[in-house]
Design a protein around this motif. Structure first.
Motif: not given
Length: 246
Positions: A137-143, A146-148
């Motif tokens: 569930w947290w993969s996209v928010p973490v990515l 990370s991009a920011l």
């Protein structure tokens, strides 16, 4: 009056604990890849790996801590610039930043995709895997975070800080831009010589020129963040459709 000797030491120390350190390690990594039993084109460079895939809760903690620590160097860079340049600030103009950011992202990103493909054909690049966090569930928010972090770290340290400090040392603007771009390319060498080094070197030239003309770094942060979000999240969502890049 700026103490140039102190500035030189400061630049070396800040780069030494941030992206300069990454450049040195990346040079060693590409030497390792080139002298490995497998050719470079058959090797893999994973940008956002899982650290403890068997324990997702700990993996999330690692991801958040590593990403959070990545903001320390740009915060230090801003502090040092503000200390010696009272008029220097992060000039935030939301509409303008987004507009320029989208334009720069398109300018860099579209040819970048072609460069990735050509690099793979020529065998001068490893297979780039933008993320390998797994389906959580947290993969996209973490990515996205990370991009920011990548955008903030690289553009503040390599563009706003380094170009300002090299100007303090009376470097010619284009000498400073090329130096910054070469360091940027160097800490991506672990990916190979195509999109890794050459693509990021060209990106550094364009971003450096933009900053020298405008003295604004926020559009660059926006552009870099957009590029990485598209790369990281796009790969996570559409991995099975991107086999042509392998």
């Amino acid at each position: 009056m700026i103490d140039r000797r102190a500035v030189r030491i400061e630049v070396l120390l800040l780069l030494g604990v941030s992206l300069g350190r990454s450049a040195i390690l990346s040079i060693l990594a590409i030497i390792d890849r080139l002298t490995y039993v497998k050719p470079l084109s058959e090797q893999t460079a994973t940008l956002n790996p899982s650290i403890t895939p068997d324990r997702p809760w700990l993996d999330l903690a690692y991801q958040l801590v590593y990403t959070g620590l990545g903001f320390v160097a740009p915060l230090l860079a801003v502090y040092l610039l503000r200390r010696d340049h009272e008029n220097w600030r992060l000039d935030v103009r939301p509409a303008s930043d987004l507009g320029y950011g989208l334009g720069l992202a398109a300018l860099i990103g579209l040819p970048g995709l072609a460069l990735v493909w050509v690099s793979r054909l020529l065998g001068i690049s490893a297979q780039i895997v933008p993320e390998a966090l797994g389906e959580h569930w947290w993969s996209v928010p973490v990515l996205i975070l990370s991009a920011l972090q990548n955008g903030v770290l690289e553009e503040i340290v390599m563009i706003a800080y380094l170009l300002t400090r090299l100007r303090d040392l009376n470097w010619h603007p284009w000498t400073a831009i090329v130096t910054s771009a070469a360091i940027r390319g160097s800490y991506h060498l672990y990916q190979g010589f195509g999109a890794g080094f050459l693509g990021n070197f060209v990106m550094g030239l364009i971003f450096g020129w933009f900053y020298q003309r405008t003295k604004r770094v926020m559009p660059l942060i926006v552009a870099h963040t957009i590029l990485d979000i598209v790369s990281f999240v796009g790969y996570a969502l559409f991995e099975k459709y991107l086999k042509f890049l392998r």
